[in-house]
Design a protein around this motif. Sequence first.
Motif, PDB file in Angstrom:
ATOM      1  N   ILE A   1       0.912  -1.310  -0.023  1.00 29.85           N
ATOM      2  CA  ILE A   1      -0.161  -0.006   0.088  1.00 29.85           C
ATOM      3  C   ILE A   1       0.841   1.151   0.148  1.00 29.85           C
ATOM      4  CG2 ILE A   1      -1.547   1.502   1.256  1.00 29.85           C
ATOM      5  CD1 ILE A   1      -2.973  -1.157   2.265  1.00 29.85           C
ATOM      6  N   ALA A   2       1.987   1.352   0.779  1.00 32.81           N
ATOM      7  CA  ALA A   2       2.899   2.563   0.862  1.00 32.81           C
ATOM      8  C   ALA A   2       3.672   2.580  -0.348  1.00 32.81           C
ATOM      9  CB  ALA A   2       3.742   2.085   1.799  1.00 32.81           C
ATOM     10  N   PHE A   3       4.094   1.517  -0.960  1.00 33.95           N
ATOM     11  CA  PHE A   3       4.680   1.607  -2.191  1.00 33.95           C
ATOM     12  C   PHE A   3       3.864   2.350  -3.492  1.00 33.95           C
ATOM     13  CE2 PHE A   3       5.891  -0.216  -6.419  1.00 33.95           C
ATOM     14  CZ  PHE A   3       7.049   0.168  -6.606  1.00 33.95           C
ATOM     15  N   LEU A   4       2.571   1.613  -3.547  1.00 33.79           N
ATOM     16  CA  LEU A   4       1.548   2.057  -4.672  1.00 33.79           C
ATOM     17  C   LEU A   4       1.155   3.417  -4.226  1.00 33.79           C
ATOM     18  CD1 LEU A   4      -0.374  -1.201  -4.951  1.00 33.79           C
ATOM     19  CD2 LEU A   4       1.261  -0.112  -6.840  1.00 33.79           C
ATOM     20  N   THR A   5       1.045   3.725  -2.922  1.00 32.67           N
ATOM     21  CA  THR A   5       0.475   5.272  -2.764  1.00 32.67           C
ATOM     22  C   THR A   5       1.475   6.378  -3.167  1.00 32.67           C
ATOM     23  OG1 THR A   5      -0.622   4.396  -0.758  1.00 32.67           O
ATOM     24  CG2 THR A   5      -0.130   6.767  -0.773  1.00 32.67           C
ATOM     25  N   ASN A   6       2.840   5.862  -3.072  1.00 34.12           N
ATOM     26  CA  ASN A   6       3.855   6.842  -3.303  1.00 34.12           C
ATOM     27  C   ASN A   6       4.339   6.958  -4.934  1.00 34.12           C
ATOM     28  OD1 ASN A   6       4.609   8.315  -0.818  1.00 34.12           O
ATOM     29  ND2 ASN A   6       4.557   6.261  -0.064  1.00 34.12           N
ATOM     30  N   VAL A   7       3.987   5.639  -5.510  1.00 31.69           N
ATOM     31  CA  VAL A   7       4.098   5.754  -6.812  1.00 31.69           C
ATOM     32  C   VAL A   7       3.053   6.302  -7.570  1.00 31.69           C
ATOM     33  CG1 VAL A   7       3.904   4.159  -9.025  1.00 31.69           C
ATOM     34  CG2 VAL A   7       5.397   3.436  -7.002  1.00 31.69           C
ATOM     35  N   PHE A   8       1.709   6.196  -7.217  1.00 34.45           N
ATOM     36  CA  PHE A   8       0.777   7.063  -7.815  1.00 34.45           C
ATOM     37  C   PHE A   8       0.912   8.465  -7.363  1.00 34.45           C
ATOM     38  CE2 PHE A   8      -2.047   3.149  -7.475  1.00 34.45           C
ATOM     39  CZ  PHE A   8      -1.988   2.897  -8.902  1.00 34.45           C
ATOM     40  N   ARG A   9       1.260   8.838  -6.325  1.00 36.64           N
ATOM     41  CA  ARG A   9       1.628  10.367  -5.923  1.00 36.64           C
ATOM     42  C   ARG A   9       2.653  10.893  -7.113  1.00 36.64           C
ATOM     43  NH1 ARG A   9       3.227  13.040  -0.351  1.00 36.64           N
ATOM     44  NH2 ARG A   9       3.857  15.169  -1.191  1.00 36.64           N
ATOM     45  N   GLU A  10       3.736  10.272  -7.343  1.00 34.34           N
ATOM     46  CA  GLU A  10       4.627  10.696  -8.159  1.00 34.34           C
ATOM     47  C   GLU A  10       4.018  10.893  -9.658  1.00 34.34           C
ATOM     48  OE1 GLU A  10       9.123   9.482  -9.843  1.00 34.34           O
ATOM     49  OE2 GLU A  10       8.526   8.929  -8.091  1.00 34.34           O
ATOM     50  N   MET A  11       3.215   9.631  -9.900  1.00 31.78           N
ATOM     51  CA  MET A  11       2.723   9.698 -11.392  1.00 31.78           C
ATOM     52  C   MET A  11       1.732  10.767 -11.542  1.00 31.78           C
ATOM     53  SD  MET A  11       2.057   5.871 -11.971  1.00 31.78           S
ATOM     54  CE  MET A  11       1.025   6.057 -13.535  1.00 31.78           C
ATOM     55  N   ILE A  12       0.976  11.143 -10.427  1.00 35.99           N
ATOM     56  CA  ILE A  12      -0.109  12.262 -10.472  1.00 35.99           C
ATOM     57  C   ILE A  12       0.680  13.773 -10.387  1.00 35.99           C
ATOM     58  CG2 ILE A  12      -1.835  13.751  -9.207  1.00 35.99           C
ATOM     59  CD1 ILE A  12      -2.688  10.702  -8.373  1.00 35.99           C
ATOM     60  N   THR A  13       1.713  13.820  -9.800  1.00 42.06           N
ATOM     61  CA  THR A  13       2.568  14.958  -9.795  1.00 42.06           C
ATOM     62  C   THR A  13       3.380  15.450 -11.096  1.00 42.06           C
ATOM     63  OG1 THR A  13       3.303  14.432  -7.387  1.00 42.06           O
ATOM     64  CG2 THR A  13       4.835  15.780  -8.666  1.00 42.06           C
ATOM     65  N   VAL A  14       3.745  14.179 -11.779  1.00 42.47           N
ATOM     66  CA  VAL A  14       4.154  14.604 -13.150  1.00 42.47           C
ATOM     67  C   VAL A  14       3.176  15.253 -14.013  1.00 42.47           C
ATOM     68  CG1 VAL A  14       4.874  13.460 -15.360  1.00 42.47           C
ATOM     69  CG2 VAL A  14       5.936  12.848 -13.046  1.00 42.47           C
ATOM     70  N   ILE A  15       1.744  14.817 -13.948  1.00 43.67           N
ATOM     71  CA  ILE A  15       0.991  15.389 -14.490  1.00 43.67           C
ATOM     72  C   ILE A  15       0.667  16.871 -14.130  1.00 43.67           C
ATOM     73  CG2 ILE A  15      -1.731  15.226 -15.237  1.00 43.67           C
ATOM     74  CD1 ILE A  15      -1.210  12.211 -15.091  1.00 43.67           C
ATOM     75  N   LEU A  16       0.397  17.035 -12.565  1.00 43.68           N
ATOM     76  CA  LEU A  16      -0.084  18.172 -12.039  1.00 43.68           C
ATOM     77  C   LEU A  16       1.129  19.373 -12.137  1.00 43.68           C
ATOM     78  CD1 LEU A  16      -1.754  16.931  -8.875  1.00 43.68           C
ATOM     79  CD2 LEU A  16      -2.881  17.925 -10.812  1.00 43.68           C
ATOM     80  N   ILE A  17       2.256  19.144 -12.070  1.00 39.54           N
ATOM     81  CA  ILE A  17       3.299  20.249 -12.155  1.00 39.54           C
ATOM     82  C   ILE A  17       3.309  21.124 -13.028  1.00 39.54           C
ATOM     83  CG2 ILE A  17       5.786  20.793 -12.438  1.00 39.54           C
ATOM     84  CD1 ILE A  17       6.545  18.220 -10.727  1.00 39.54           C
ATOM     85  N   PRO A  18       3.005  20.998 -14.389  1.00 41.73           N
ATOM     86  CA  PRO A  18       2.756  22.162 -15.393  1.00 41.73           C
ATOM     87  C   PRO A  18       1.435  22.768 -15.280  1.00 41.73           C
ATOM     88  CG  PRO A  18       3.438  20.108 -16.343  1.00 41.73           C
ATOM     89  CD  PRO A  18       3.020  19.850 -15.105  1.00 41.73           C
ATOM     90  N   ILE A  19       0.338  22.015 -14.733  1.00 44.40           N
ATOM     91  CA  ILE A  19      -0.591  22.723 -14.527  1.00 44.40           C
ATOM     92  C   ILE A  19      -0.678  23.577 -13.365  1.00 44.40           C
ATOM     93  CG2 ILE A  19      -3.236  22.383 -13.819  1.00 44.40           C
ATOM     94  CD1 ILE A  19      -2.822  19.430 -15.353  1.00 44.40           C
ATOM     95  N   LEU A  20      -0.085  23.343 -12.184  1.00 47.31           N
ATOM     96  CA  LEU A  20       0.005  23.987 -11.068  1.00 47.31           C
ATOM     97  C   LEU A  20       0.587  25.355 -11.155  1.00 47.31           C
ATOM     98  CD1 LEU A  20       0.087  21.335  -8.164  1.00 47.31           C
ATOM     99  CD2 LEU A  20      -1.693  22.803  -8.753  1.00 47.31           C
ATOM    100  N   ALA A  21       1.802  25.071 -12.047  1.00 45.16           N
ATOM    101  CA  ALA A  21       2.840  26.172 -12.196  1.00 45.16           C
ATOM    102  C   ALA A  21       1.950  27.277 -13.013  1.00 45.16           C
ATOM    103  CB  ALA A  21       3.934  25.787 -12.899  1.00 45.16           C
ATOM    104  N   LYS A  22       1.203  26.767 -14.029  1.00 45.18           N
ATOM    105  CA  LYS A  22       0.524  27.783 -14.958  1.00 45.18           C
ATOM    106  C   LYS A  22      -0.470  28.538 -14.150  1.00 45.18           C
ATOM    107  CE  LYS A  22      -1.127  28.032 -19.447  1.00 45.18           C
ATOM    108  NZ  LYS A  22      -1.802  27.401 -20.848  1.00 45.18           N
ATOM    109  N   LYS A  23      -1.410  27.638 -13.648  1.00 46.38           N
ATOM    110  CA  LYS A  23      -2.677  28.171 -13.003  1.00 46.38           C
ATOM    111  C   LYS A  23      -2.692  28.858 -11.619  1.00 46.38           C
ATOM    112  CE  LYS A  23      -5.243  26.500 -16.385  1.00 46.38           C
ATOM    113  NZ  LYS A  23      -5.902  27.085 -17.545  1.00 46.38           N
TER     114      LYS A  23
END
Length: 199
Positions: free
Chosen positions: A121-143
Amino acid sequence: MTYIIIVSILVGMGCGYFVFPPEIMSSIDNLASISLFVLIFLVGIDVGGNKTIFKDLKKAGFKVLLVPFGGIVGSLLGGLLVGFLFNMALNESLAIGSGFGWYSLSGVMLKEMGGDTLGAIAFLTNVFREMITVILIPILAKKLNGYTAIAPAGATSMDTTLPLIAKATNPEIAVIAFINGVILSSLVPVFVTFFYNLG
């Protein structure tokens, strides 16, 4: 940029599943590590080339610590909320939230302390966090702003997500992201152990 990242991940997954033979897959980790080091080196050159960054950081003073503090509070609150929703023990949900995105360490630590299920659970939680982060970084920086692009990255803001943060923001934010990653990475083993042992 977000679309390129998503497409790259999907194409990579397709190549890993359909194209590359298993013998090559064992070398992918080494290639990924080398590529990551090169990216971080290039970000370092970009940051070092801006002579005013360190003066600006010195002026900011303790405000630089607000980013990791916010990341810690947000991660722990997220761990509490999800733990409550899934009826997990308080110490386990806080320990998982304390991984701050460092899946390779927190997953192994919690597997040793709490068993295979908790480690997974810890492994998958943090893997998904990184995957979502990759998508969110440009959006958050822009918006919103560059500081908000650091927050979801957690401990990875000093390594795997640093090049993305640097590209989406500016060299000053990249330095703060690196500092954030160093602080959170240092706290992962301490916080995971502390919170798990509360149970």
